[in-house]
Design an enzyme around this catalytic site. Structure first.
Site, PDB file in Angstrom:
ATOM      1  N   GLU A   1       0.803  -1.215   0.000  1.00 35.71           N
ATOM      2  CA  GLU A   1       0.000   0.000   0.000  1.00 35.71           C
ATOM      3  C   GLU A   1       0.840   1.271   0.000  1.00 35.71           C
ATOM      4  O   GLU A   1       2.001   1.280   0.419  1.00 35.71           O
ATOM      5  CB  GLU A   1      -0.916   0.013   1.228  1.00 35.71           C
ATOM      6  CG  GLU A   1      -0.126  -0.005   2.523  1.00 35.71           C
ATOM      7  CD  GLU A   1      -0.988  -0.221   3.761  1.00 35.71           C
ATOM      8  OE1 GLU A   1      -2.076  -0.787   3.637  1.00 35.71           O
ATOM      9  OE2 GLU A   1      -0.549   0.197   4.831  1.00 35.71           O
TER      10      GLU A   1
ATOM     11  N   CYS B   1       6.369  -7.037   7.653  1.00 37.66           N
ATOM     12  CA  CYS B   1       7.602  -6.485   8.215  1.00 37.66           C
ATOM     13  C   CYS B   1       8.070  -7.368   9.355  1.00 37.66           C
ATOM     14  O   CYS B   1       7.275  -7.791  10.189  1.00 37.66           O
ATOM     15  CB  CYS B   1       7.352  -5.067   8.732  1.00 37.66           C
ATOM     16  SG  CYS B   1       8.841  -4.292   9.388  1.00 37.66           S
TER      17      CYS B   1
ATOM     18  N   CYS C   1       6.735  -4.290  15.346  1.00 33.84           N
ATOM     19  CA  CYS C   1       6.377  -3.279  16.348  1.00 33.84           C
ATOM     20  C   CYS C   1       4.933  -3.513  16.804  1.00 33.84           C
ATOM     21  O   CYS C   1       4.057  -3.781  15.989  1.00 33.84           O
ATOM     22  CB  CYS C   1       6.504  -1.877  15.754  1.00 33.84           C
ATOM     23  SG  CYS C   1       8.139  -1.537  15.108  1.00 33.84           S
TER      24      CYS C   1
ATOM     25  N   CYS D   1       1.806  -1.481  15.319  1.00 34.49           N
ATOM     26  CA  CYS D   1       1.691  -1.390  13.871  1.00 34.49           C
ATOM     27  C   CYS D   1       1.045  -2.640  13.297  1.00 34.49           C
ATOM     28  O   CYS D   1       1.456  -3.760  13.621  1.00 34.49           O
ATOM     29  CB  CYS D   1       3.097  -1.214  13.299  1.00 34.49           C
ATOM     30  SG  CYS D   1       3.200  -1.475  11.538  1.00 34.49           S
TER      31      CYS D   1
ATOM     32  N   GLY E   1       6.954  -2.039   6.018  1.00 32.62           N
ATOM     33  CA  GLY E   1       8.323  -2.525   5.903  1.00 32.62           C
ATOM     34  C   GLY E   1       9.355  -1.649   6.577  1.00 32.62           C
ATOM     35  O   GLY E   1       9.136  -0.460   6.807  1.00 32.62           O
ATOM     36  N   GLU E   2      10.477  -2.277   6.925  1.00 29.16           N
ATOM     37  CA  GLU E   2      11.645  -1.556   7.436  1.00 29.16           C
ATOM     38  C   GLU E   2      12.580  -1.347   6.244  1.00 29.16           C
ATOM     39  O   GLU E   2      13.149  -2.316   5.724  1.00 29.16           O
ATOM     40  CB  GLU E   2      12.300  -2.389   8.549  1.00 29.16           C
ATOM     41  CG  GLU E   2      13.730  -2.013   8.891  1.00 29.16           C
ATOM     42  CD  GLU E   2      13.932  -0.538   9.201  1.00 29.16           C
ATOM     43  OE1 GLU E   2      13.253   0.000  10.072  1.00 29.16           O
ATOM     44  OE2 GLU E   2      14.813   0.075   8.527  1.00 29.16           O
TER      45      GLU E   2
ATOM     46  N   SER F   1      12.250   6.393   6.959  1.00 32.90           N
ATOM     47  CA  SER F   1      12.014   6.145   8.381  1.00 32.90           C
ATOM     48  C   SER F   1      12.476   4.739   8.762  1.00 32.90           C
ATOM     49  O   SER F   1      12.155   3.766   8.086  1.00 32.90           O
ATOM     50  CB  SER F   1      10.522   6.296   8.669  1.00 32.90           C
ATOM     51  OG  SER F   1      10.238   5.919   9.984  1.00 32.90           O
TER      52      SER F   1
ATOM     53  N   SER G   1      12.471   5.987  14.377  1.00 36.52           N
ATOM     54  CA  SER G   1      11.315   5.679  15.233  1.00 36.52           C
ATOM     55  C   SER G   1      11.839   5.482  16.649  1.00 36.52           C
ATOM     56  O   SER G   1      12.307   4.401  16.991  1.00 36.52           O
ATOM     57  CB  SER G   1      10.628   4.391  14.757  1.00 36.52           C
ATOM     58  OG  SER G   1      10.040   4.579  13.521  1.00 36.52           O
TER      59      SER G   1
ATOM     60  N   ASN H   1      -2.930   6.193  16.083  1.00 37.26           N
ATOM     61  CA  ASN H   1      -4.094   5.656  15.376  1.00 37.26           C
ATOM     62  C   ASN H   1      -4.267   4.216  15.846  1.00 37.26           C
ATOM     63  O   ASN H   1      -3.477   3.361  15.455  1.00 37.26           O
ATOM     64  CB  ASN H   1      -3.776   5.589  13.866  1.00 37.26           C
ATOM     65  CG  ASN H   1      -4.622   6.532  13.034  1.00 37.26           C
ATOM     66  OD1 ASN H   1      -5.510   7.208  13.524  1.00 37.26           O
ATOM     67  ND2 ASN H   1      -4.315   6.566  11.751  1.00 37.26           N
TER      68      ASN H   1
ATOM     69  N   CYS I   1      -0.032   2.544   8.783  1.00 35.12           N
ATOM     70  CA  CYS I   1       0.702   1.516   8.055  1.00 35.12           C
ATOM     71  C   CYS I   1       0.143   0.107   8.232  1.00 35.12           C
ATOM     72  O   CYS I   1       0.063  -0.404   9.332  1.00 35.12           O
ATOM     73  CB  CYS I   1       2.132   1.621   8.576  1.00 35.12           C
ATOM     74  SG  CYS I   1       3.163   0.255   8.298  1.00 35.12           S
TER      75      CYS I   1
HETATM   76  S1  SF4 Z   1       6.237   0.374  12.328  1.00 34.14           S
HETATM   77 FE1  SF4 Z   1       7.466   0.101  10.481  1.00 34.14          FE
HETATM   78  S2  SF4 Z   1       9.204  -1.104  11.221  1.00 34.14           S
HETATM   79 FE2  SF4 Z   1       7.635  -1.330  12.786  1.00 34.14          FE
HETATM   80  S3  SF4 Z   1       6.504  -3.197  12.194  1.00 34.14           S
HETATM   81 FE3  SF4 Z   1       5.459  -1.449  11.258  1.00 34.14          FE
HETATM   82  S4  SF4 Z   1       6.312  -1.348   9.199  1.00 34.14           S
HETATM   83 FE4  SF4 Z   1       7.719  -2.562  10.435  1.00 34.14          FE
END
Ligand code: SF4
Length: 350
Positions: free
Chosen positions: A84, A105, A109, A112, A155-156, A187, A210, A286, A329
């Protein structure tokens, strides 16, 4: 198979085979990647190059917010996975495009939706570039263009570092997208070695870290990957990045009720940032489906922000766009994947 537009070598081979003037290729790229003309109009600049495959991604869904200027674009990859991008139309007239570098990812986190998908697959250079291309075409139809490109989607980015580097090189290349490096922001959860390599290579492309807490225990509880990158190492990395780049490092700080939002947390953050060239970005949370985390109240966010500003820290308290379209995300992709799996009567990792 049609020649992929983003494959410079294949495109040059096709140009030679069809005896097309290099000037036509230049016009074609300018029309599509700088003016974001519709496909047919752009392709008409170099008709001899047809058939050319312009888009590795299929735009499967578009969700426009009814309360602000956000749009979420859901793309399907050739492998059938969903990823997305989010378009943020800021009130000042600026347009920001948030792109994904992976599907799912591995950083996991807790705040997320992407991190809870249980899958991680890196996107290709072409798949990331096509997000900018297709979003640019949608915006051009509205008389807008993507002014800023931020890597804050799924994604990272430093888990897909080679692709990240190739994408940025294309985005800032005058012969391709010709975006200003200053308008690009990447990021990361804090992959320290990747940040340093990146800062050396791209001194003007922004880095956002982050951070979310300057105390190890809460940080590691919401970001399991933080165990690998302790806070003193992160601070040292930010310091080094400051010497390599000509802009401040953005520190992202999600405001989480009872986790990182007390006066003591603000004091610790003030101390941690002493002497660093950073911009603090406070982000209201969020809520994610199923997450036990709650966002801080508006009053707490304001008090926290005021404390940082009073201590001389450059601070922005952001407001969240796209709440009604699950713009955070991974939220929409996760929901879509679950809906599909249920429809197919399969069990998925929630
Ligand atoms: S915040 Fe970013 S790094 Fe952390 S799980 Fe979500 S997509 Fe991955």
């Amino acid at each position: 198979m049609d020649t992929p537009f983003f494959d410079a070598q294949a495109l040059d081979g096709l140009r030679k085979a069809t005896r097309t003037d290099p000037e036509q290729v230049r016009l074609l790229r300018n029309a599509l990647l700088k003016d974001f003309e519709p496909d047919a109009q752009g392709l008409a600049r170099a008709p001899a190059l047809a058939p050319l495959s312009l888009h590795p991604l299929v735009l499967e869904q578009r969700h426009d917010s009814k309360i602000d200027g956000a749009s979420k674009l859901l793309f399907r990859t050739p492998a059938g996975l969903l990823t997305e991008s989010v378009i943020l139309r800021i009130a000042t007239g600026r347009t920001t495009l948030c792109v994904s570098s992976q599907v799912g990812c591995a950083a996991a986190c807790r705040f997320c939706a992407t991190g809870t998908m249980g899958i991680a697959r890196s996107l290709s250079t072409e798949e990331v570039l096509d997000q900018v291309f297709q979003a640019g075409q949608l915006l051009a139809a509205e008389g807008r263009r993507p002014r800023n490109v931020v890597f804050m989607g799924m994604g990272e980015p430093f888990h897909n570092e080679d692709v990240l580097v190739q994408v940025i090189e294309r985005l800032i290349d005058p012969a391709w997208f010709n975006l200003s490096p200053k308008k690009i922001l990447v990021s990361t959860v804090g992959i320290t070695d990747g940040m340093l390599r990146f800062a050396r290579r791209f001194p003007s492309v922004g880095l956002a870290l982050s951070l979310h807490s300057v105390r190890d225990e809460p940080r590691q509880s919401i970001m399991p990957i933080a165990k690998r990158y302790p806070l003193p190492q992160l601070r040292q990395t930010v310091q080094q990045v400051n010497t390599l780049q000509d802009r401040p490092v953005m520190l992202e700080y999600l405001m989480l009720d009872g986790v990182n939002d007390t006066d003591a947390d603000a004091d610790a953050l003030i101390e941690w940032t002493q002497g660093l060239d950073v911009h603090l970005n406070l982000i209201p949370f969020n809520p994610v489906d199923g997450a036990e985390l709650r966002g801080s109240s508006k009053a707490r966010c304001s008090a926290f922000s005021d404390a940082l500003k009073a201590a001389g820290r450059t601070t922005t308290l952001r407001h969240s766009l796209g709440r009604d379209i699950e713009a955070a995300c991974g939220q929409l992709v996760k929901r879509e994947n679950l809906a599909r799996a249920r429809a197919a009567d399969r069990t998925v990792v929630p």
